[in-house]
Each structure stands twice: as C-alpha cells, then as structure tokens.
Design a protein around this motif. Structure first.
Motif, PDB file in Angstrom:
ATOM      1  N   TRP A  75      -0.910  17.201  -3.010  1.00 44.86           N
ATOM      2  CA  TRP A  75      -1.053  15.907  -2.367  1.00 44.86           C
ATOM      3  C   TRP A  75      -2.437  15.360  -2.614  1.00 44.86           C
ATOM      4  CZ3 TRP A  75      -4.161  13.756   1.476  1.00 44.86           C
ATOM      5  CH2 TRP A  75      -3.745  12.489   1.912  1.00 44.86           C
ATOM      6  N   ASN A  76      -2.473  14.103  -3.050  1.00 44.14           N
ATOM      7  CA  ASN A  76      -3.745  13.419  -3.242  1.00 44.14           C
ATOM      8  C   ASN A  76      -3.477  11.939  -3.070  1.00 44.14           C
ATOM      9  OD1 ASN A  76      -6.068  12.061  -4.353  1.00 44.14           O
ATOM     10  ND2 ASN A  76      -6.584  13.976  -5.396  1.00 44.14           N
ATOM     11  N   ALA A  77      -4.195  11.299  -2.135  1.00 42.88           N
ATOM     12  CA  ALA A  77      -3.930   9.906  -1.803  1.00 42.88           C
ATOM     13  C   ALA A  77      -4.172   8.959  -2.968  1.00 42.88           C
ATOM     14  CB  ALA A  77      -4.797   9.483  -0.622  1.00 42.88           C
ATOM     15  N   SER A  78      -4.915   9.389  -3.963  1.00 43.95           N
ATOM     16  CA  SER A  78      -5.232   8.503  -5.084  1.00 43.95           C
ATOM     17  C   SER A  78      -4.328   8.747  -6.295  1.00 43.95           C
ATOM     18  CB  SER A  78      -6.697   8.698  -5.502  1.00 43.95           C
ATOM     19  OG  SER A  78      -6.913  10.020  -5.947  1.00 43.95           O
ATOM     20  N   ASP A  79      -3.349   9.619  -6.146  1.00 42.64           N
ATOM     21  CA  ASP A  79      -2.506   9.981  -7.280  1.00 42.64           C
ATOM     22  C   ASP A  79      -1.499   8.899  -7.662  1.00 42.64           C
ATOM     23  OD1 ASP A  79      -3.692  12.357  -7.770  1.00 42.64           O
ATOM     24  OD2 ASP A  79      -2.233  13.570  -6.701  1.00 42.64           O
ATOM     25  N   GLY A  80      -1.235   7.969  -6.725  1.00 41.66           N
ATOM     26  CA  GLY A  80      -0.185   6.989  -6.990  1.00 41.66           C
ATOM     27  C   GLY A  80       1.178   7.587  -6.692  1.00 41.66           C
ATOM     28  N   ALA A  81       2.223   6.835  -6.968  1.00 42.52           N
ATOM     29  CA  ALA A  81       3.582   7.298  -6.682  1.00 42.52           C
ATOM     30  C   ALA A  81       3.894   8.559  -7.463  1.00 42.52           C
ATOM     31  CB  ALA A  81       4.588   6.203  -7.028  1.00 42.52           C
ATOM     32  N   VAL A  82       4.581   9.471  -6.796  1.00 46.32           N
ATOM     33  CA  VAL A  82       4.851  10.768  -7.418  1.00 46.32           C
ATOM     34  C   VAL A  82       6.309  10.919  -7.808  1.00 46.32           C
ATOM     35  CG1 VAL A  82       2.966  11.893  -6.199  1.00 46.32           C
ATOM     36  CG2 VAL A  82       5.227  11.820  -5.148  1.00 46.32           C
ATOM     37  N   PHE A  83       7.115   9.868  -7.625  1.00 47.45           N
ATOM     38  CA  PHE A  83       8.545   9.990  -7.872  1.00 47.45           C
ATOM     39  C   PHE A  83       8.857  10.093  -9.363  1.00 47.45           C
ATOM     40  CE2 PHE A  83      12.565   7.925  -8.915  1.00 47.45           C
ATOM     41  CZ  PHE A  83      13.420   8.809  -8.281  1.00 47.45           C
ATOM     42  N   SER A  84       9.810  10.943  -9.671  1.00 47.23           N
ATOM     43  CA  SER A  84      10.321  11.014 -11.038  1.00 47.23           C
ATOM     44  C   SER A  84      11.774  11.479 -10.975  1.00 47.23           C
ATOM     45  CB  SER A  84       9.500  11.992 -11.886  1.00 47.23           C
ATOM     46  OG  SER A  84       9.601  13.304 -11.382  1.00 47.23           O
TER      47      SER A  84
ATOM     48  N   PHE B 137       0.826  -1.209   0.000  1.00 49.32           N
ATOM     49  CA  PHE B 137       0.000   0.000   0.000  1.00 49.32           C
ATOM     50  C   PHE B 137       0.865   1.266   0.000  1.00 49.32           C
ATOM     51  CE2 PHE B 137      -3.527  -2.707   1.740  1.00 49.32           C
ATOM     52  CZ  PHE B 137      -4.424  -2.439   0.727  1.00 49.32           C
ATOM     53  N   ALA B 138       1.981   1.241   0.745  1.00 49.72           N
ATOM     54  CA  ALA B 138       2.853   2.422   0.795  1.00 49.72           C
ATOM     55  C   ALA B 138       3.461   2.704  -0.568  1.00 49.72           C
ATOM     56  CB  ALA B 138       3.944   2.225   1.849  1.00 49.72           C
ATOM     57  N   VAL B 139       3.914   1.653  -1.261  1.00 51.40           N
ATOM     58  CA  VAL B 139       4.488   1.823  -2.593  1.00 51.40           C
ATOM     59  C   VAL B 139       3.435   2.372  -3.558  1.00 51.40           C
ATOM     60  CG1 VAL B 139       5.408   0.572  -4.593  1.00 51.40           C
ATOM     61  CG2 VAL B 139       6.287   0.081  -2.303  1.00 51.40           C
ATOM     62  N   SER B 140       2.174   1.966  -3.364  1.00 52.99           N
ATOM     63  CA  SER B 140       1.070   2.452  -4.210  1.00 52.99           C
ATOM     64  C   SER B 140       0.570   3.821  -3.776  1.00 52.99           C
ATOM     65  CB  SER B 140      -0.088   1.447  -4.172  1.00 52.99           C
ATOM     66  OG  SER B 140       0.323   0.171  -4.610  1.00 52.99           O
TER      67      SER B 140
END
Length: 247
Positions: A92-101, A23-26
C-alpha cells in the motif's frame, strides 16, 4: 431568497462529493476523505438551515439524498474498491495510483467494494419514501457508513501500527467490512438521530452521552476511534430501543 440557502448548502455537498470522487479514483484517499468530511458537514447544516429558516421543501429532501448518494455512497464504494485492490497487490502506498488490473479473480475482487454503493442507493431510496424516519433512522445512515469506510485508509496513514495495517489490508477483513457495511445500511434496526428539538439534557441524554463518548474516543484513539464510535452508536440505539419497548 432565503428559500435557496439550504439547497445551496446541499449543492456544496454535491461539489465535495465530486471532488472526493476524483481523488478516490486517483487513489489519493486522504484527500478523498477530507472532501467527504466537508460534504458531511454541509449535509448536516443544510437540514439545520432549512429548519431554522422554515423553508423545508420536497425538492430539498430529494436533492439531499442525491447529494448523499455521491458523497456518502459512491465515494466509499470507490475507496473500498481501492483498498481491495491494495489487499491483492501485496502493498500500500497512497502515491501509487490505482492498483486495479484484470488479473484473474484478484483483479475482479475490488469490484465487490461497490456493494457499498448499491446498498447506499437502496437505503436512500427507501428513506425517501419512508415518512417515519424523522426523529430516528432505520438502518445506518449513509454519512455514518461513509465515515466508517473512509476511516480505514486514514488509520493506515496516521496510526502507524503494523498490526492494524495487516488487518486492514487483509482481503477477508475488507470483504467482511463490505458485507457488514451493506447490511447495516439496510438493516431493520432503529437508530437514534442527532436532531435536537430542545437543549434539555433530560430529553437528549442519549445524544449528549454519545457526543461526549465520541469526543473522548477521538481524542484518545484518533481515526481508530471511528469504528468504535459506529459500534457504540448501534449498540446504544439497541439498548435504548429495549428500554423503550419495556416501558
């Protein structure tokens, strides 16, 4: 048969840590927090079960630390990774998925969150070879640290306070929390353990006061109470240590 019960409870902690990791990764941090809380619940009761059943073992000690490494070490690091990513993405949005780039320095900053995981690993390794940490801890226990870090996304979700959101999603605040968390895990500070040998108030006054204050804070401040509880835990331990050294 009874000798397997504590280890089975510990393995439930491992399972909760694995689910929390997914869940954390997602970037589903609310669900990650839920399974970390469940894992910490099992972490508390595996030791209790071992003492009640009188089946403590070296295997159980090692297994417990391995479980904590996942639930209370890896998951908080991933959560801080996600929060640092959010702080540099402008929202921030909990449904956005991972934000890393991989986008320059801002893309590398989230990896700083894994300092918490490294600090947790080092702390657990020291704990396993330290025979003195029975009735007290040296450094902040990994479950307490995990609660501190996991409280941050829950404050964002449930406190509904723009000022708090701005503070939590400030990258410098998150860097400070990461460094502070890693330091506290390995600080040479003796902290009392919530282990009751008797139910006497005289013998456990500090523990009872801590539990009462924590309950009041949780009822009044909800998830915002968690950082205050951790601060109170450290300060109360330091005051208790001063009183013990003087006597």
């Amino acid at each position: 048969m009874k000798k397997y019960i504590p280890n089975l409870i510990t393995l439930l902690n491992v399972f909760c840590g694995c689910v929390a990791t997914v869940f954390a990764v997602s970037n589903q941090l609310e669900m990650a927090a839920l399974f970390v809380f469940l894992g910490i619940f099992f972490d508390f009761f595996d030791g209790l079960a071992a003492r009640v059943l009188n089946v403590q073992s070296e295997l159980g000690v090692q297994l417990d630390s391995l479980a904590d490494m996942i639930t209370s070490g890896l998951v908080p690091g991933i959560v801080m990774f996600q929060l640092l990513g959010m702080s540099t993405s402008g929202g921030w949005n909990a449904s956005d998925g991972a934000v890393f780039s991989f986008d320059g320095i801002s893309g590398l900053l989230p990896f700083l969150g894994f300092l918490i995981t490294l600090g947790s690993a080092y702390r657990l390794a020291k704990f396993n070879i330290d025979e003195n940490q029975v009735s007290s801890f040296v450094g902040l226990p990994t479950p307490a640290n995990a609660l501190l870090i996991l409280s941050l996304p829950l404050i964002l979700l449930y406190q509904n306070n723009d000022a708090l959101n701005d503070i939590i999603l400030n990258e410098w605040f998150l860097i400070f929390m990461t460094v502070l968390s890693t330091y506290l895990l390995n600080a040479n500070i003796e902290l009392f353990a919530l282990k009751f040998k008797t139910w006497s108030f005289k013998d456990n006054a500090l523990r009872y006061i801590f539990l009462i204050v924590s309950a009041v804070l949780l009822l009044t401040l909800k998830f915002l109470a968690v950082p205050f509880i951790i601060v109170f835990y450290v300060v109360a331990s330091l005051i208790s240590n001063l009183g013990t050294s003087k006597s």
